[in-house]
Design an enzyme around this catalytic site. Structure first.
Site, PDB file in Angstrom:
ATOM      1  N   HIS A  17      37.670  31.347  40.590  1.00  0.00           N
ATOM      2  CA  HIS A  17      38.401  30.712  41.124  1.00  0.00           C
ATOM      3  C   HIS A  17      38.745  29.559  40.530  1.00  0.00           C
ATOM      4  CE1 HIS A  17      37.300  32.889  44.787  1.00  0.00           C
ATOM      5  NE2 HIS A  17      38.161  33.617  44.968  1.00  0.00           N
ATOM      6  N   LYS A  41      37.029  38.062  59.396  1.00  0.00           N
ATOM      7  CA  LYS A  41      36.100  37.036  60.304  1.00  0.00           C
ATOM      8  C   LYS A  41      34.708  37.509  60.395  1.00  0.00           C
ATOM      9  CE  LYS A  41      40.153  36.966  63.644  1.00  0.00           C
ATOM     10  NZ  LYS A  41      41.192  36.959  62.478  1.00  0.00           N
ATOM     11  N   ARG A  90      45.779  38.347  38.971  1.00  0.00           N
ATOM     12  CA  ARG A  90      44.807  39.198  38.297  1.00  0.00           C
ATOM     13  C   ARG A  90      45.626  40.507  38.692  1.00  0.00           C
ATOM     14  NH1 ARG A  90      40.107  38.586  43.309  1.00  0.00           N
ATOM     15  NH2 ARG A  90      41.718  38.749  44.078  1.00  0.00           N
ATOM     16  N   SER A 128      35.721  37.322  44.600  1.00  0.00           N
ATOM     17  CA  SER A 128      34.160  37.092  45.677  1.00  0.00           C
ATOM     18  C   SER A 128      33.226  38.863  46.224  1.00  0.00           C
ATOM     19  CB  SER A 128      34.494  37.079  46.792  1.00  0.00           C
ATOM     20  OG  SER A 128      35.826  35.273  46.006  1.00  0.00           O
TER      21      SER A 128
END
Ligand code: ADP
Length: 161
Positions: A17, A41, A90, A128
């Site tokens: 990032h 969530k 990516r 991540s």
């Protein structure tokens, strides 16, 4: 003044990032990194923690601001006076979804275009979720996460295992 928006979940922000942020910031007068609140969530970090981590890792870049939004990206961009979304690509696996999102965002806000930056080769595999997986096995995270957030990330990981 040309403002671009780089949206994502950034849970947490990775070196991949950061590489996109640094490259995009060179090409616009202002870059808004926006933590989007309408995705996962069950994130590992709260929105304010993610905003704070991105602020710390982008302190050296003058024209970057960090915000969050629970609105549609097309509306957030309009509010911020921005006509450009920046995305990182990516691999082909990112392409289909990003292509669809770009068309939808342009449909919702015809002023808005999406520009893609290709991931640098050393970050092509990095996400991540891959970092979380590596951390579970106690891998060295220095190539994957900005130095200033590694301890905070490891502490949160330890709480969750
Ligand atoms: P992820 O959880 O998959 O890391 P995010 O929603 O936080 O994804 O990603 C925000 C944006 O950053 C997306 O455009 C995504 O394609 C891009 N991105 C994520 N990781 C990288 C990377 N390693 N290199 C380039 N772009 C990336």
């Amino acid at each position: 003044m040309k403002t671009a928006i780089y949206p994502g979940s950034f849970d947490p922000v990775t070196n991949g990032h950061l590489n996109i942020i640094e490259r995009a910031a060179k090409n616009f007068d202002r870059l808004i990194v926006c933590v989007m609140m309408n995705g996962d969530k069950h994130p590992m970090f709260s929105v304010s923690e993610r905003v704070d981590m991105i602020r710390r890792v982008t302190e050296h870049i003058d024209n970057v601001s960090v915000m969050c939004s629970d609105k549609l990206l097309a509306d957030f961009a309009r509010e911020q006076g921005s006509t450009v979304i920046v995305k990182g690509l990516r691999a082909i696996s990112d392409f289909e979804r990003e292509f669809q999102m770009a068309i939808i965002n342009h449909k919702l806000n015809p002023e808005l275009d999406t520009m893609f930056l290709t991931a640098e080769h050393q970050f092509m595999y990095l996400s991540s979720s891959a970092v979380k997986e590596m951390a579970r096995y106690d891998a060295d995270l220095h190539d994957f996460l900005p130095q200033v957030i590694i301890e905070e990330f490891k502490a949160r990981m330890a709480e969750q295992i």
